[in-house]
Design an enzyme around this catalytic site. Sequence first.
Site, short mmCIF file in Angstrom:
data_model
loop_
_atom_site.label_atom_id
_atom_site.label_comp_id
_atom_site.label_asym_id
_atom_site.label_seq_id
_atom_site.Cartn_x
_atom_site.Cartn_y
_atom_site.Cartn_z
N SER A 1 0.81 -1.22 0.00
CA SER A 1 0.00 0.00 0.00
C SER A 1 0.84 1.26 0.00
O SER A 1 0.29 2.36 -0.16
CB SER A 1 -0.93 0.01 1.22
N LYS B 1 -6.14 4.89 8.04
CA LYS B 1 -5.04 5.68 7.49
C LYS B 1 -5.41 7.16 7.41
O LYS B 1 -4.61 8.04 7.80
CB LYS B 1 -4.66 5.14 6.12
#
Length: 803
Positions: free
Chosen positions: A652, A695
């Site tokens: 990611s 996040k």
Amino acid sequence: MRVLAPEVLYTPCDPTLLRFAATDELPDLDAAQIHARAVEAMHLGLDMRHEGYNLFVLGDTGSGRHAIIDQLLEAERQNGEPAADWCYVYNFADAAHPRLLKLPCDRGAGLRDDMQRFVEELVPAIGAVFQSDEYRSRVDALQNEEKQREDEALRALGDESAQLGVALLRTPHGFAFVPTKDDGATLSQQEFEQLPQERQHELAERIKALHERMHRLMNEFPSWRREMQARIKQAGSDALRATATHLIDDLKAAYAELPEVCTHLDAVLQDIIESGESLRESSRSEDDIETTTYSGTLTVQRYLVNLLVENPADGTRPVVYEDHPSLQNLVGRIEHFVHMGTLISNFTLIRAGALHRANGGFLILDALKVLSQPYAWEGLKRCLKAGAVRVESLAELIGLSSTVQLEPQPMPLELKVVLIGERLTYYLLSRYDPEFPALFKINADLESEIVRSPENTAAYARLIATLARRDQLRPLSAAAVARIVEHAARLASDAERLSTHTQPLDDLMREADHFAAGAGAALIEREHVDTALAAHRRRNDRIRARYREEILRGQLMVDTAGEHVGQVNGLAVVALGEASFAHPVRITATVRVGDGEVIDIEREVKLGGPIHSKGVLILSSFLASRFGWSAPLSLKASLVFEQSYGGVEGDSASLAELAALLSALGAVPLRQALAVTGSINQFGVVQPVGGINEKVEGFFDICAARGLSGEQGVLIPAANVCHLMLRQEVVAAVRDGRFHVWAVDNVDEALELLTGLPAGAPLAGGEPPEGSVNFRVAAGLRKLAQLRRAFAAAKPQTPAADS
């Protein structure tokens, strides 16, 4: 690229669309409405009567697997043939192999109690029979007859010896033959020696012959006495026959429709008759059963019945859940006791296992627990393959037992075994255990999440109502249900899906009920749910708060303002127990002259996982495919997660790593007010990643603590927009323009946001427009190539050798 509106960041559930005021208005949920595929498979497995159609229920821990199975089996147990009662009884032909009796449900306890009363009545009846005048008279007569027979035989021998001039005398040491005179008086030794030699020899021969006759007669006496004892025993048997037959006939009348029971009762009667007076000598009370061995001690206790399995009279089939599936708990055990230093047992000490208790019904087991118990998995498979359960001893299996073991008759097995486990467990068994697919033909795979449609939302509300009723909680208002539905979407990490994990919902509702009770509320309201969620976050917040504190103190270096070349804010997710969070992490890149290699420092020091290494290789491929058409790449680059002291896994961060690398190549500064997440493919397309909510919130928390400037924000993959279920404070900050979330589809869009420059699509000649990011990157690569060529040209040549 687009900046996301606050409405996109959180998808609420409208309580008015739920069409109820509180959950007490809703019926219980049928599991088929959420897990239709799995429930269909369960019904198929339960309906199939062929061998091997046992079930394996696949699902995540906390997904309500046990509750769904319990719900289905509670209905299924009312159907089908009633389960039988099973008893072990004494085997009169071979005591080491107890016999098994099958009775209709609820009849086993009656037989056990009847035989207990029978034994209790038999003991005094035996005593009465053998103490009766009739029996004693007959025994006395037999004994007198035997005594008279012996006396007559001795008298006849004495008469015969008298005619031969020899007297038969009874002495303290036995019988003796002595010569006599004419008047019948016995000769003394002196008188005998004065007789002529011929007379002495004649008398000696006669005495020798009489001694031989006496010896033969003495040898016949024991056989006569044995005959007498046999006749006495027969007399005892005859005396017992009438009494025992009367008791047995009373029992047989109650079990006339059960041939196996009647056969056993006939065997009991025959044994009583054959045993006779020996029963009187060895009969004991019920408390003395512990001193009875299975091998030879004749007591009335062997007429008892060991009720192994008892089922209710209403015919409901058993549903057994074995929480500790050891081998003994599955197949049963034989208890022992110490008698004179030896372990002994008998049929009354056979104990049922879960397979016995579930026979005719259903057995539920946790797959991992069965597999973790020594020999349990193999024992379960043996029973299912054989169609019978044999009581096995673990000590016997591994060769530690040296005592004689009982071998009870195996019980025929007809049941459904339901294994519950993780998907990985199922697939590993399917791959590595060749017997597993033949024994567990049906797999019921529960859904981990469902589509968040109006129909499924209504079903989810019924699920919440069912869980609340099961735990005896207060009813929930429609607003509280709507909040839980929103939280279920957050648990699924998808605004368009709802998590089917019921354990976190159970916990949340119990805690909300606690806060509602503290507030004196009749219903669980939305604020109680919010309070419970806040309490959960706070008690799991210590590590996240420590990361935040270290960043704010400057111990973990993360910038949220300014610009920097070759440096970007990535986002890392930390999963700990019940909670997960994310925090920003600095990613840097450096470049120098080289041969086109991109070094992943994390991989070099063995801190990078394989997926992360794959992501670095993919971005290297993208770089070569975009900028390596005209000439080979002449760079050597290094990528690293700064201040990372543990493992790094996942792809990611590959978008952020590529941005840092391109920034270093083109000497283009990146905005530090932004954080980046997303993976890329070889064509530069940004792909979705996990943990997107954590996040965004992780970077927001740092920015909010330092002060929101209106410049900060997070770049996320456009494919992740549907997953956003952010906290309300994040949504509010976006609504006020103090924080931003952008969705990007490719690398160029991300570069334009990070640099403030156009990315620069290639023109007709293949070169990107001047001043664009791609132009600067290409220029940087050309400069590195020139430096490499210049270095190669300046390198001294090795002189050629003389020919």
